[in-house]
Design an enzyme around this catalytic site. Structure first.
Site, PDB file in Angstrom:
ATOM      1  N   GLY A  55      12.445  30.350  89.996  1.00 42.06           N
ATOM      2  CA  GLY A  55      11.491  31.305  89.445  1.00 42.06           C
ATOM      3  C   GLY A  55      11.940  32.760  89.552  1.00 42.06           C
ATOM      4  O   GLY A  55      11.223  33.664  89.149  1.00 42.06           O
TER       5      GLY A  55
ATOM      6  N   LYS B 245      12.585  32.842  73.333  1.00 43.83           N
ATOM      7  CA  LYS B 245      11.212  33.060  72.886  1.00 43.83           C
ATOM      8  C   LYS B 245      10.307  32.623  74.039  1.00 43.83           C
ATOM      9  O   LYS B 245      10.585  31.624  74.697  1.00 43.83           O
ATOM     10  CB  LYS B 245      10.971  32.173  71.671  1.00 43.83           C
ATOM     11  CG  LYS B 245       9.664  32.377  70.988  1.00 43.83           C
ATOM     12  CD  LYS B 245       9.618  31.419  69.777  1.00 43.83           C
ATOM     13  CE  LYS B 245       8.220  31.331  69.216  1.00 43.83           C
ATOM     14  NZ  LYS B 245       7.682  32.588  68.732  1.00 43.83           N
TER      15      LYS B 245
ATOM     16  N   LEU C  24       7.189  30.900  75.251  1.00 46.46           N
ATOM     17  CA  LEU C  24       6.175  29.967  74.753  1.00 46.46           C
ATOM     18  C   LEU C  24       4.856  30.307  75.430  1.00 46.46           C
ATOM     19  O   LEU C  24       4.807  30.467  76.649  1.00 46.46           O
ATOM     20  CB  LEU C  24       6.583  28.522  75.046  1.00 46.46           C
ATOM     21  CG  LEU C  24       7.999  28.143  74.571  1.00 46.46           C
ATOM     22  CD1 LEU C  24       8.309  26.710  74.937  1.00 46.46           C
ATOM     23  CD2 LEU C  24       8.152  28.354  73.074  1.00 46.46           C
TER      24      LEU C  24
ATOM     25  N   LYS D  97       4.705  23.796  91.750  1.00 46.50           N
ATOM     26  CA  LYS D  97       3.864  22.664  91.358  1.00 46.50           C
ATOM     27  C   LYS D  97       2.859  22.345  92.476  1.00 46.50           C
ATOM     28  O   LYS D  97       3.199  22.435  93.655  1.00 46.50           O
ATOM     29  CB  LYS D  97       4.741  21.443  91.076  1.00 46.50           C
ATOM     30  CG  LYS D  97       5.680  21.671  89.893  1.00 46.50           C
ATOM     31  CD  LYS D  97       6.808  20.670  89.862  1.00 46.50           C
ATOM     32  CE  LYS D  97       7.802  21.028  88.775  1.00 46.50           C
ATOM     33  NZ  LYS D  97       9.089  20.330  88.932  1.00 46.50           N
TER      34      LYS D  97
ATOM     35  N   ARG E 132      19.144  16.855  91.652  1.00 49.01           N
ATOM     36  CA  ARG E 132      18.784  16.376  92.997  1.00 49.01           C
ATOM     37  C   ARG E 132      17.526  15.517  92.903  1.00 49.01           C
ATOM     38  O   ARG E 132      16.935  15.424  91.826  1.00 49.01           O
ATOM     39  CB  ARG E 132      18.481  17.585  93.891  1.00 49.01           C
ATOM     40  CG  ARG E 132      17.447  18.487  93.211  1.00 49.01           C
ATOM     41  CD  ARG E 132      16.865  19.523  94.101  1.00 49.01           C
ATOM     42  NE  ARG E 132      16.197  20.578  93.375  1.00 49.01           N
ATOM     43  CZ  ARG E 132      14.949  20.536  92.927  1.00 49.01           C
ATOM     44  NH1 ARG E 132      14.218  19.458  93.115  1.00 49.01           N
ATOM     45  NH2 ARG E 132      14.421  21.549  92.263  1.00 49.01           N
TER      46      ARG E 132
HETATM   47  P1  ADP Z   1      13.943  28.481  87.460  1.00 48.44           P
HETATM   48  O1  ADP Z   1      15.339  27.954  87.391  1.00 48.44           O
HETATM   49  O2  ADP Z   1      13.878  29.799  88.165  1.00 48.44           O
HETATM   50  O3  ADP Z   1      12.937  27.482  87.944  1.00 48.44           O
HETATM   51  P2  ADP Z   1      13.101  27.957  84.715  1.00 48.44           P
HETATM   52  O4  ADP Z   1      13.956  28.272  83.559  1.00 48.44           O
HETATM   53  O5  ADP Z   1      12.991  26.537  85.138  1.00 48.44           O
HETATM   54  O6  ADP Z   1      13.557  28.866  85.953  1.00 48.44           O
HETATM   55  O7  ADP Z   1      11.637  28.514  84.450  1.00 48.44           O
HETATM   56  C1  ADP Z   1      10.641  28.541  85.460  1.00 48.44           C
HETATM   57  C2  ADP Z   1       9.267  28.694  84.851  1.00 48.44           C
HETATM   58  O8  ADP Z   1       9.175  29.849  84.009  1.00 48.44           O
HETATM   59  C3  ADP Z   1       8.849  27.545  83.941  1.00 48.44           C
HETATM   60  O9  ADP Z   1       8.260  26.481  84.662  1.00 48.44           O
HETATM   61  C4  ADP Z   1       7.858  28.190  83.008  1.00 48.44           C
HETATM   62  O10 ADP Z   1       6.589  28.260  83.621  1.00 48.44           O
HETATM   63  C5  ADP Z   1       8.394  29.594  82.848  1.00 48.44           C
HETATM   64  N1  ADP Z   1       9.247  29.714  81.644  1.00 48.44           N
HETATM   65  C6  ADP Z   1      10.599  29.647  81.614  1.00 48.44           C
HETATM   66  N2  ADP Z   1      11.054  29.798  80.338  1.00 48.44           N
HETATM   67  C7  ADP Z   1       9.986  29.976  79.554  1.00 48.44           C
HETATM   68  C8  ADP Z   1       9.792  30.206  78.148  1.00 48.44           C
HETATM   69  N3  ADP Z   1      10.812  30.275  77.285  1.00 48.44           N
HETATM   70  N4  ADP Z   1       8.527  30.324  77.695  1.00 48.44           N
HETATM   71  C9  ADP Z   1       7.480  30.254  78.556  1.00 48.44           C
HETATM   72  N5  ADP Z   1       7.586  30.071  79.876  1.00 48.44           N
HETATM   73  C10 ADP Z   1       8.821  29.927  80.399  1.00 48.44           C
END
Ligand code: ADP
Length: 449
Positions: free
Chosen positions: A165, A201, A203, A237, A292
């Site tokens: 995050g 983008k 979402l 989560k 993992r």
């Molecule tokens: P990390 O590797 O830090 O966990 P993620 O790419 O998995 O990063 O993204 C973490 C959270 O950020 C996602 O669970 C979602 O809630 C939000 N998120 C990431 N990318 C997007 C996107 N393109 N649009 C909307 N929310 C996003």
């Protein structure tokens, strides 16, 4: 089969892995920090070794100390659990080069998936749908502006090396874009030593749906269906379930096929998870792969009947998967509630001594926890103290079973998020399965507790 495995982790997941070792007739070695001397994992393992002081950087992240413990105890393999060193490709390499077995994927696939730009490139080639955005890394502000103009707002700027995050910025309008871009790049450089950023983008109201995969070293890879993980707070989560209540059979087939294609693209070995974001119209996009085991693996174990930790170990031992894709069918519904030692609505951590612990039981209730009466929860680590998982023939019954299981839980002496789960399970939006990743935070705001 291995005769001895070292578990480079603590608490609940270490206990889970020790239990799997016992059932396989494998001796287990626990490592623990000075603050974890009385932690359940250190007591339950056949042998335990102190690897340093309370601070994780000096103990659970201390590669030299862990390797020394493995040598001292003559362990043959290392299971990293989740968190700590689980996604550290360098550690995996050190384990392999020392002649031990890394219970996880190859360092190469960990590296590919650990770098978001590289991972997206791989996924594009494999035909896995990606969130629209920049074609890989964005070099400078001019290029960034051109992409923003084309794709429109809101959008999200992400650090390629980011994780957990961190290293992301959502931008809602052109006015703040240039500033946000420079800041994100500078912060990425400072935090991760790599200032590569890209644009996606944003979402607006997606759901988080992830696909579990499992591969062996003989080229067999299967998926074990999806998990619905949209109930989140601060990207953490809170409650997970399988299967997802919001997708139909056709979408399920598509997203599981995409997860499988993603895993095959990196010749994946072991247990892994491909995370997707899904829009209300059921279009979905690859977000990232976790190389993992995940916290929420038990819901998948329950609906498929596959012991994922056992298979991580078997696959690392060179065994072939004993089942094919067509053998894997979804049976019923499973829900997991994460129990944290924290205030249910303020989320402030609540370490301290557990005066009394009583775990729920009865039909189709599973409790994965390292708690016991008298245990002193140290303040140094994650606040998760256990997971309650229920299974039933359908979702409605599974929710009711979880409600009675949560009600049965007694943890005295520290504050837990038990009441959060009680309220959430009774929430009509949750019960109908109508929610996205913002549901929980919005609901908390409305309650303003
Ligand atoms: P990390 O590797 O830090 O966990 P993620 O790419 O998995 O990063 O993204 C973490 C959270 O950020 C996602 O669970 C979602 O809630 C939000 N998120 C990431 N990318 C997007 C996107 N393109 N649009 C909307 N929310 C996003």
């Amino acid at each position: 089969m291995f005769h001895k495995i070292l578990i480079a982790n603590r608490g609940e997941i270490a206990v889970r892995i020790i239990r799997a070792c016992k059932e396989l007739g494998i001796r287990s070695v626990a490592v623990y920090s000075e603050a974890d001397r009385d932690c359940m994992h250190a007591r339950l393992a056949d042998e335990s070794v102190c690897i340093g002081p309370a601070s994780s950087s000096l103990s659970y992240l201390n590669i030299a100390a862990i390797m020394a413990a493995a040598e001292l105890t003559d362990a043959q393999a290392i299971h990293p659990g989740f968190g700590f060193l689980a996604e550290n490709a360098e550690f995996a390499e050190i384990v392999n080069e020392s002649g031990l077995v890394w219970i996880g994927p190859t360092p190469e696939s960990m590296r590919i998936m650990g770098d978001k730009v590289t991972a997206k490139k791989k996924m594009e080639i494999a035909g896995v749908p990606l969130v629209p955005g920049s074609d890989g890394a964005v070099k400078d502000i001019e290029e960034a502006r051109a992409i923003a103009k084309k794709s429109g707002f809101p959008l999200i700027i992400k650090a390629s090396a980011g994780g957990g995050g961190r290293g992301m910025k959502v931008v809602h309008s052109e006015a703040s874009f240039s500033n946000a871009f420079s800041m994100c790049k500078a912060e990425a450089g400072a935090a991760f030593g790599d200032d590569t950023v890209f644009i996606e983008k944003f979402l607006v109201e997606p759901r988080h749906i992830e696909v579990q995969v499992l591969g062996d070293t003989h080229g067999n890879i299967v998926h074990l269906y999806e998990r619905e993980c949209s109930m989140q707070r601060n990207n953490q989560k809170v409650l997970e379930e399988a299967p997802s209540p919001s997708i139909d059979a056709e979408t399920r087939e598509k997203i599981c096929a995409a997860g499988l294609a993603a895993a095959k693209a990196v010749d994946y070995v072991g247990a892994g998870t491909i995370e997707f974001l899904m829009n209300a119209d059921n279009s979905f996009y690859f977000m990232e792969m976790n190389t993992r085991i995940q916290v929420e693996h038990p819901v998948t174990e329950w609906i498929t009947g596959v012991d994922l930790i056992e298979w991580q170990i078997r696959v690392a031992n060179g065994e072939k998967l004993a089942f094919k894709q067509e053998d894997l069918k979804i049976k019923g519904h499973a829900i997991e509630c994460r129990i944290n030692a924290e205030h249910p609505f303020k989320f402030t951590p609540s370490p301290g001594t557990v005066e009394l612990y009583h775990a729920p039981g009865g039909r189709s209730v599973r409790v994965d926890s390292h708690l016991y009466t008298g245990y002193k929860i140290p303040p140094h680590y994650d606040s998760m103290i256990g997971k309650i998982i229920t299974h039933a023939r359908d979702r409605e019954k599974c929710i009711r079973r979880m409600q009675r299981a949560i009600d049965e839980l007694v943890v005295l002496g520290v504050t837990t998020n038990q009441e959060l789960h009680q309220r959430l399970l009774a929430n009509p939006g949750f019960q109908k399965g109508e929610f996205n990743i913002h549901f929980l935070e919005k609901w908390l705001k409305q309650m303003s507790l």
